[in-house]
Design a protein around this motif. Structure first.
Motif, short mmCIF file in Angstrom:
data_model
loop_
_atom_site.label_atom_id
_atom_site.label_comp_id
_atom_site.label_asym_id
_atom_site.label_seq_id
_atom_site.Cartn_x
_atom_site.Cartn_y
_atom_site.Cartn_z
N GLU A 1 0.66 -1.20 0.06
CA GLU A 1 -0.09 -0.05 -0.08
C GLU A 1 0.68 1.31 -0.07
O GLU A 1 0.55 2.33 -0.72
CB GLU A 1 -0.82 0.05 1.31
CG GLU A 1 -1.91 -1.04 1.23
CD GLU A 1 -3.17 -0.22 0.35
OE1 GLU A 1 -3.44 0.66 0.51
OE2 GLU A 1 -3.88 -1.29 -0.22
N LYS B 1 -6.90 3.44 3.35
CA LYS B 1 -8.14 3.24 2.47
C LYS B 1 -8.17 4.16 1.48
O LYS B 1 -8.27 5.15 2.21
CB LYS B 1 -9.13 2.77 3.50
CG LYS B 1 -10.29 2.27 2.91
CD LYS B 1 -11.59 2.03 3.93
CE LYS B 1 -12.86 1.76 3.05
NZ LYS B 1 -13.82 1.35 4.19
N ASN B 2 -8.39 4.00 0.46
CA ASN B 2 -9.11 4.68 -0.76
C ASN B 2 -8.03 5.93 -0.97
O ASN B 2 -8.27 7.02 -1.40
CB ASN B 2 -10.48 5.39 -0.53
CG ASN B 2 -11.43 4.43 -0.61
OD1 ASN B 2 -11.40 3.48 -1.25
ND2 ASN B 2 -12.32 4.62 0.49
N ILE B 3 -6.86 5.82 -0.68
CA ILE B 3 -5.67 6.81 -0.83
C ILE B 3 -4.86 6.11 -1.90
O ILE B 3 -4.28 4.99 -1.93
CB ILE B 3 -4.89 6.79 0.38
CG1 ILE B 3 -5.65 7.68 1.44
CG2 ILE B 3 -3.74 7.86 -0.03
CD1 ILE B 3 -5.28 7.89 2.68
#
Length: 120
Positions: free
Chosen positions: A27, A90-92
């Motif tokens: 990530e 999250k969502n980055i």
């Protein structure tokens, strides 16, 4: 009691630290170094799995069921580490991760806007 401790440890590990060694490097790493950044946690995971497998039986004979409390304490420490020091991804998109690190309350002392370590 031993079976209950094993079940608790496995559940706590799967809830907290277990997937993070695989998830966080993928990530937070830039696309150019993602495969190299993923190799370090994989190698570290395999090394420590081997060390625990080698030491487990003698530790179990010495510590009995307290061994599982020993491992549970490590899970609690790592859970606190993740809660306080690993930013939410999250969502980055990967391209935004440098901004996330520079805005984090702790990591902004370590990472600068250009990605280089700050001058001492």
């Amino acid at each position: 009691m031993v079976v209950a401790c094993i079940c608790y440890y496995v559940a706590a590990f799967a809830f907290s630290r277990g997937p993070l060694g695989w998830l966080v490097p993928s990530e937070i790493s830039a696309l150019e170094v993602k495969s190299a950044a993923q190799s370090l946690p994989v190698a570290t995971n395999m090394l420590f799995t081997w060390i625990i497998a080698q030491a487990f039986l003698s530790m179990l004979c010495t510590m009995r069921y307290f061994l599982f409390f020993f491992f549970t304490a490590f899970v609690a420490v790592v859970t606190a580490f993740v809660y306080f020091l690993v930013p939410e991804t999250k969502n980055i998109p990967t391209e935004e991760m440098l901004r996330i690190w520079t805005e984090h309350p702790y990591w902004k002392k370590v990472v600068t806007k250009d990605g280089a370590p700050p001058e001492a």
